[in-house]
Scaffold this active site. Structure first.
Site, PDB file in Angstrom:
ATOM      1  N   THR A 132       2.858  -2.267  10.917  1.00  0.00           N
ATOM      2  CA  THR A 132       1.403  -2.247  11.108  1.00  0.00           C
ATOM      3  C   THR A 132       1.020  -1.813  12.532  1.00  0.00           C
ATOM      4  O   THR A 132       1.647  -2.210  13.502  1.00  0.00           O
ATOM      5  CB  THR A 132       0.843  -3.655  10.813  1.00  0.00           C
ATOM      6  N   ASN A 133      -0.015  -0.977  12.597  1.00  0.00           N
ATOM      7  CA  ASN A 133      -0.503  -0.491  13.900  1.00  0.00           C
ATOM      8  C   ASN A 133      -1.642  -1.352  14.439  1.00  0.00           C
ATOM      9  O   ASN A 133      -2.337  -2.000  13.656  1.00  0.00           O
ATOM     10  CB  ASN A 133      -1.066   0.945  13.714  1.00  0.00           C
ATOM     11  N   GLY A 136       4.115   0.462   1.773  1.00  0.00           N
ATOM     12  CA  GLY A 136       4.779  -0.615   1.022  1.00  0.00           C
ATOM     13  C   GLY A 136       5.342  -0.134  -0.302  1.00  0.00           C
ATOM     14  O   GLY A 136       6.493  -0.431  -0.644  1.00  0.00           O
ATOM     15  N   ARG A 181      10.339  12.822  13.827  1.00  0.00           N
ATOM     16  CA  ARG A 181       9.376  13.933  13.939  1.00  0.00           C
ATOM     17  C   ARG A 181       9.884  14.930  14.985  1.00  0.00           C
ATOM     18  O   ARG A 181       9.913  16.137  14.751  1.00  0.00           O
ATOM     19  CB  ARG A 181       7.997  13.396  14.330  1.00  0.00           C
ATOM     20  N   HIS A 229       4.328   3.278  20.780  1.00  0.00           N
ATOM     21  CA  HIS A 229       4.051   4.188  19.653  1.00  0.00           C
ATOM     22  C   HIS A 229       2.610   4.652  19.783  1.00  0.00           C
ATOM     23  O   HIS A 229       1.706   4.115  19.205  1.00  0.00           O
ATOM     24  CB  HIS A 229       4.242   3.444  18.321  1.00  0.00           C
ATOM     25  N   ARG A 264      -5.336   4.031   9.908  1.00  0.00           N
ATOM     26  CA  ARG A 264      -6.377   4.808  10.606  1.00  0.00           C
ATOM     27  C   ARG A 264      -7.098   5.732   9.636  1.00  0.00           C
ATOM     28  O   ARG A 264      -6.556   6.133   8.628  1.00  0.00           O
ATOM     29  CB  ARG A 264      -5.724   5.705  11.656  1.00  0.00           C
ATOM     30  N   GLY A 293       0.824  -1.217   0.000  1.00  0.00           N
ATOM     31  CA  GLY A 293       0.000   0.000   0.000  1.00  0.00           C
ATOM     32  C   GLY A 293       0.848   1.253   0.000  1.00  0.00           C
ATOM     33  O   GLY A 293       1.916   1.287  -0.620  1.00  0.00           O
ATOM     34  N   ASN A 329      -6.278  -5.981  12.517  1.00  0.00           N
ATOM     35  CA  ASN A 329      -4.867  -6.188  12.142  1.00  0.00           C
ATOM     36  C   ASN A 329      -4.229  -7.382  12.857  1.00  0.00           C
ATOM     37  O   ASN A 329      -3.253  -7.943  12.375  1.00  0.00           O
ATOM     38  CB  ASN A 329      -4.068  -4.900  12.357  1.00  0.00           C
ATOM     39  N   ASP A 379       0.930  -8.629  -1.665  1.00  0.00           N
ATOM     40  CA  ASP A 379      -0.304  -8.027  -1.138  1.00  0.00           C
ATOM     41  C   ASP A 379      -1.445  -8.975  -1.477  1.00  0.00           C
ATOM     42  O   ASP A 379      -1.311  -9.825  -2.374  1.00  0.00           O
ATOM     43  CB  ASP A 379      -0.535  -6.633  -1.783  1.00  0.00           C
TER      44      ASP A 379
HETATM   45  O1  TXD Z   1       5.037   4.278  12.860  1.00  0.00           O
HETATM   46  C1  TXD Z   1       4.256   3.375  12.534  1.00  0.00           C
HETATM   47  N1  TXD Z   1       4.511   2.095  12.845  1.00  0.00           N
HETATM   48  C2  TXD Z   1       2.992   3.727  11.767  1.00  0.00           C
HETATM   49  C3  TXD Z   1       2.353   2.500  11.160  1.00  0.00           C
HETATM   50  C4  TXD Z   1       3.165   4.820  10.808  1.00  0.00           C
HETATM   51  C5  TXD Z   1       2.228   4.988   9.816  1.00  0.00           C
HETATM   52  C6  TXD Z   1       1.246   3.941   9.436  1.00  0.00           C
HETATM   53  N2  TXD Z   1       1.206   2.824  10.314  1.00  0.00           N
HETATM   54  C7  TXD Z   1       0.440   1.627   9.938  1.00  0.00           C
HETATM   55  O2  TXD Z   1       1.036   0.942   8.828  1.00  0.00           O
HETATM   56  C8  TXD Z   1      -0.975   1.874   9.497  1.00  0.00           C
HETATM   57  O3  TXD Z   1      -1.797   2.175  10.612  1.00  0.00           O
HETATM   58  C9  TXD Z   1      -1.313   0.550   8.873  1.00  0.00           C
HETATM   59  O4  TXD Z   1      -1.628  -0.381   9.878  1.00  0.00           O
HETATM   60  C10 TXD Z   1       0.027   0.136   8.226  1.00  0.00           C
HETATM   61  C11 TXD Z   1       0.069   0.333   6.740  1.00  0.00           C
HETATM   62  O5  TXD Z   1      -0.223   1.654   6.429  1.00  0.00           O
HETATM   63  P1  TXD Z   1      -0.447   2.053   4.873  1.00  0.00           P
HETATM   64  O6  TXD Z   1      -0.675   3.522   4.827  1.00  0.00           O
HETATM   65  O7  TXD Z   1       0.609   1.438   4.015  1.00  0.00           O
HETATM   66  O8  TXD Z   1      -1.826   1.309   4.589  1.00  0.00           O
HETATM   67  P2  TXD Z   1      -2.426   0.891   3.152  1.00  0.00           P
HETATM   68  O9  TXD Z   1      -2.006   1.857   2.104  1.00  0.00           O
HETATM   69  O10 TXD Z   1      -3.882   0.617   3.389  1.00  0.00           O
HETATM   70  O11 TXD Z   1      -1.669  -0.496   2.859  1.00  0.00           O
HETATM   71  C12 TXD Z   1      -1.967  -1.640   3.571  1.00  0.00           C
HETATM   72  C13 TXD Z   1      -1.918  -2.792   2.576  1.00  0.00           C
HETATM   73  C14 TXD Z   1      -3.045  -2.720   1.525  1.00  0.00           C
HETATM   74  O12 TXD Z   1      -2.484  -2.688   0.230  1.00  0.00           O
HETATM   75  C15 TXD Z   1      -3.862  -3.980   1.761  1.00  0.00           C
HETATM   76  O13 TXD Z   1      -4.324  -4.591   0.560  1.00  0.00           O
HETATM   77  C16 TXD Z   1      -2.841  -4.869   2.437  1.00  0.00           C
HETATM   78  O14 TXD Z   1      -2.107  -4.001   3.290  1.00  0.00           O
HETATM   79  N3  TXD Z   1      -3.449  -5.919   3.227  1.00  0.00           N
HETATM   80  C17 TXD Z   1      -2.905  -7.133   3.337  1.00  0.00           C
HETATM   81  N4  TXD Z   1      -1.766  -7.625   2.802  1.00  0.00           N
HETATM   82  C18 TXD Z   1      -1.498  -8.910   3.129  1.00  0.00           C
HETATM   83  N5  TXD Z   1      -2.290  -9.692   3.912  1.00  0.00           N
HETATM   84  C19 TXD Z   1      -3.429  -9.202   4.433  1.00  0.00           C
HETATM   85  N6  TXD Z   1      -4.223  -9.978   5.199  1.00  0.00           N
HETATM   86  C20 TXD Z   1      -3.774  -7.862   4.161  1.00  0.00           C
HETATM   87  N7  TXD Z   1      -4.821  -7.074   4.527  1.00  0.00           N
HETATM   88  C21 TXD Z   1      -4.588  -5.884   3.949  1.00  0.00           C
END
Ligand code: TXD
Length: 319
Positions: free
Chosen positions: A120-121, A15, A152, A176, A83, A12, A96, A34
């Site tokens: 992942t959060n 990623g 930050r 976090h 979020r 996403g 998650n 994905d």
């Molecule tokens: O500092 C930190 N750790 C945080 C973490 C900083 C920013 C964002 N934070 C967390 O990272 C956010 O709360 C999310 O839990 C993750 C990923 O954030 P992102 O912005 O990349 O989310 P997206 O764009 O929705 O991407 C998530 C991808 C998406 O393409 C889904 O299709 C895929 O995850 N997805 C999966 N992939 C594999 N397996 C499963 N089950 C799955 N479910 C969703």
């Protein structure tokens, strides 16, 4: 010598940025996994096509099958949901957790020797769950949060003092979340601790307190502005710094969510602390001395993570 292999579980916003940054830095060949059909394949192909222009050599693969991550040296996990405005990181717990169970199984089967960085959060619980579900040694499973939170903090301090970000260091301890603990006395400009800079009239304690709070709210501030997702450039850049320290055995001292084994009085529990990352993963946990207030703030943060872990155990009793 064969190139490193980096597997990105989740293609996403973070990623995709991870794939692009790893390519630009020629950290190795990159496999983006994905569950969304086409997304990892499309992003991998697009980034690969930027290679001739930029001049990087990296094999990029997009996949919906875990076997494609076979033998990865580094796995960076962003799979899950981010979020939306008004949501706390904790609201993502149930959905998650289920994702971590699937990702953990995939890593255990295809990349058991990898260094795993969870993003992942809610981060501190997700990395703990991922280590349990994957069964990988705890020194090879870390969470990315502190590098982002301290970045930050450093950005705001560099703006406040009008100095280069390169000369600002900072430590952020704890979970976090809103209870994270930015440590001002361990934060410096060219080695001069922030409290000294207040004495030197470079700023005021009130301004520093505001900066600490803005750091705590750093994620929510961006979620509020973007409205459709959360931060991804700085989170991705932070995880790449951790991956690079592992792949190049740089032994950087970075704040990461790591499993403590008695340090800070904590057993078998993930929370943000300074660690040394080298070719063996987490090679050392730095137990800095905390004063009274810092101990209280750190305990509050640890208790918040513990609370979330208890909620996680209720949702997933197998944890
Ligand atoms: O500092 C930190 N750790 C945080 C973490 C900083 C920013 C964002 N934070 C967390 O990272 C956010 O709360 C999310 O839990 C993750 C990923 O954030 P992102 O912005 O990349 O989310 P997206 O764009 O929705 O991407 C998530 C991808 C998406 O393409 C889904 O299709 C895929 O995850 N997805 C999966 N992939 C594999 N397996 C499963 N089950 C799955 N479910 C969703």
């Amino acid at each position: 010598m064969a190139r490193n292999k980096i597997a990105l579980i989740g293609g996403g916003m973070i990623g995709g940025t991870l794939a692009h940054l790893a390519s630009l830095k020629e950290l190795g060949d990159i496999t983006v996994f994905d569950i969304a059909e086409g997304l990892p394949q499309g992003k991998s192909l697009d980034i690969a096509q930027s290679g001739p222009v930029e001049g990087f050599d990296a094999k990029l693969t997009g996949t919906n099958k875990y076997e494609a991550i076979e033998g990865a040296d580094v796995v960076i996990v962003t799979a899950g949901v981010p979020r939306k405005p008004g949501m706390s990181r904790d609201d993502l717990l149930e959905i998650n957790l289920k994702v971590m169970a699937q990702v953990g199984a995939g890593i255990a089967k295809y990349a058991p020797k990898a260094f795993v960085i969870c993003i992942t959060n809610p981060l501190d619980v997700m990395v703990w769950a991922l280590q349990k579900y994957s069964g990988l040694p705890a020194n090879k499973v870390v969470g990315m949060a502190g590098v982002l939170d301290s970045a930050r903090f450093r950005h705001f301090l560099a703006e406040e003092f009008n100095v280069s970000v390169e000369d600002v260091t900072a430590f952020v301890l704890g979970g976090h979340g809103d209870t994270m603990v930015p440590l001002t006395r361990y934060s410096t400009v060219a080695g001069i601790p922030v409290p000294d800079l207040v004495q030197m009239k470079w700023t005021t304690q009130q301004r520093i307190d505001q900066i600490v709070q803005r750091t705590r709210d750093g994620g929510a501030e961006i979620v509020g502005l973007l409205k459709t997702g959360s931060a991804y450039y700085a989170p991705a850049t932070s995880a790449i710094a951790m991956a690079e320290s592992y792949l190049k055995d740089k032994k950087r001292v970075l704040p990461c969510a790591a499993q403590l084994t008695g340090q800070y009085g904590i057993e078998n529990f993930y929370v943000g602390v300074p660690v040394v990352i080298g070719a063996n993963g987490v090679e050392r946990i730095v137990e800095i001395k905390l004063d009274g207030d810092e101990k209280t703030a750190f305990k509050k943060s640890v208790d918040a993570v513990k609370g979330l872990m208890d909620a996680a155990k209720k949702i997933a009793p197998d944890l």
